[in-house]
Design a protein around this motif. Structure first.
Motif, PDB file in Angstrom:
ATOM      1  N   UNK A  15      51.584  65.433  24.269  1.00 59.79           N
ATOM      2  CA  UNK A  15      51.501  64.146  23.590  1.00 59.79           C
ATOM      3  C   UNK A  15      50.167  64.011  22.847  1.00 59.79           C
ATOM      4  N   UNK A  16      49.984  62.878  22.207  1.00 58.68           N
ATOM      5  CA  UNK A  16      48.796  62.630  21.393  1.00 58.68           C
ATOM      6  C   UNK A  16      47.519  62.536  22.225  1.00 58.68           C
ATOM      7  N   UNK A  17      47.657  62.486  23.540  1.00 55.08           N
ATOM      8  CA  UNK A  17      46.484  62.456  24.440  1.00 55.08           C
ATOM      9  C   UNK A  17      46.270  63.803  25.126  1.00 55.08           C
ATOM     10  N   UNK A  18      46.966  64.839  24.633  1.00 59.13           N
ATOM     11  CA  UNK A  18      46.862  66.204  25.154  1.00 59.13           C
ATOM     12  C   UNK A  18      47.465  66.393  26.541  1.00 59.13           C
ATOM     13  N   UNK A  19      48.315  65.503  26.961  1.00 57.14           N
ATOM     14  CA  UNK A  19      49.005  65.685  28.234  1.00 57.14           C
ATOM     15  C   UNK A  19      50.261  66.509  27.967  1.00 57.14           C
ATOM     16  N   UNK A  76      55.688  71.610  14.149  1.00 57.22           N
ATOM     17  CA  UNK A  76      54.714  71.954  15.189  1.00 57.22           C
ATOM     18  C   UNK A  76      53.485  72.684  14.675  1.00 57.22           C
ATOM     19  N   UNK A  77      53.568  73.276  13.495  1.00 60.32           N
ATOM     20  CA  UNK A  77      52.420  73.993  12.954  1.00 60.32           C
ATOM     21  C   UNK A  77      51.337  73.012  12.503  1.00 60.32           C
ATOM     22  N   UNK A  78      51.749  71.943  11.836  1.00 59.51           N
ATOM     23  CA  UNK A  78      50.771  70.978  11.299  1.00 59.51           C
ATOM     24  C   UNK A  78      50.503  69.796  12.216  1.00 59.51           C
ATOM     25  N   UNK A  79      51.490  69.376  12.970  1.00 56.51           N
ATOM     26  CA  UNK A  79      51.342  68.156  13.765  1.00 56.51           C
ATOM     27  C   UNK A  79      50.675  68.429  15.104  1.00 56.51           C
ATOM     28  N   UNK A  80      49.374  68.391  15.068  1.00 57.04           N
ATOM     29  CA  UNK A  80      48.560  68.555  16.272  1.00 57.04           C
ATOM     30  C   UNK A  80      48.514  67.227  17.017  1.00 57.04           C
ATOM     31  N   UNK A  81      48.074  67.252  18.260  1.00 55.89           N
ATOM     32  CA  UNK A  81      47.896  65.978  18.966  1.00 55.89           C
ATOM     33  C   UNK A  81      46.976  65.011  18.216  1.00 55.89           C
ATOM     34  N   UNK A  82      45.928  65.528  17.555  1.00 57.05           N
ATOM     35  CA  UNK A  82      45.031  64.649  16.789  1.00 57.05           C
ATOM     36  C   UNK A  82      45.775  63.960  15.653  1.00 57.05           C
ATOM     37  N   UNK A  83      46.590  64.726  14.928  1.00 52.20           N
ATOM     38  CA  UNK A  83      47.339  64.137  13.815  1.00 52.20           C
ATOM     39  C   UNK A  83      48.356  63.120  14.318  1.00 52.20           C
ATOM     40  N   UNK A  84      48.989  63.419  15.446  1.00 52.34           N
ATOM     41  CA  UNK A  84      49.941  62.460  16.010  1.00 52.34           C
ATOM     42  C   UNK A  84      49.224  61.184  16.437  1.00 52.34           C
TER      43      UNK A  84
END
Length: 157
Positions: A15-19, A76-84
């Motif tokens: 998720x966007x919090x790296x969990x 999944x290549x571009x959408x990192x947790x930071x971007x999300x």
């Protein structure tokens, strides 16, 4: 839940919090979920879907509705947790609206398991799933429904 579906949806999603946790284990006790599919770089349909879900998110919070919003990245290549996280913040998403990404192979398997047709990400139709991960029962919604209709369907599930 259907054991075959459970096996297919056990891959880790972040998720966007790296969990990171399996899709099933994350949502099987959540009751009804509304799942959307998006990518952060798309400027036409994904923002419209997110705007609709923003209204649903607001109602979930104000009325304490038993619904969980889930947005699964199809890039999944571009959408990192930071971007999300940045996209979620742009829409004023609550902390309960879960934004997910995974490694490319896991994303493909997850999307396939959830019934998102393969093809170029730019040409995907807006699709939502409403259902219960616990049972594996989902209703597919194609298009851009009104927020009230999504809530009505989710509460009736």
């Amino acid at each position: 839940m259907n054991p075959a579906l459970s096996r297919k949806l056990r891959w880790g999603v972040t998720d966007a919090r790296y969990h990171t946790e399996g899709f099933v284990s994350r949502f099987q006790r959540k009751g009804t979920v509304i799942v959307s599919f998006a990518f952060t770089e798309w400027t036409t349909l994904c923002p419209l879907t997110n705007a609709i879900l923003t209204q649903v998110d607001d109602r979930i919070l104000t009325e304490d509705l038993p619904i969980t919003l889930v947005t699964v990245s199809i890039d999944p290549v571009s959408d990192t947790p930071e971007k999300l996280a940045a996209t979620a913040a742009d829409y004023g998403a609550s902390e309960d609206w879960v934004w997910l990404t995974a490694a490319p192979m896991e994303t493909f398997l997850l999307l396939d398991s959830l019934g998102l047709p393969p093809g170029p990400i730019e040409s995907h139709d807006p699709m939502l799933l409403i259902g219960a991960v616990r049972t594996g029962a989902f209703q597919r919604i194609i298009g851009l429904p009104e927020p009230e209709r999504l809530i009505e369907l989710a509460l009736g599930f």
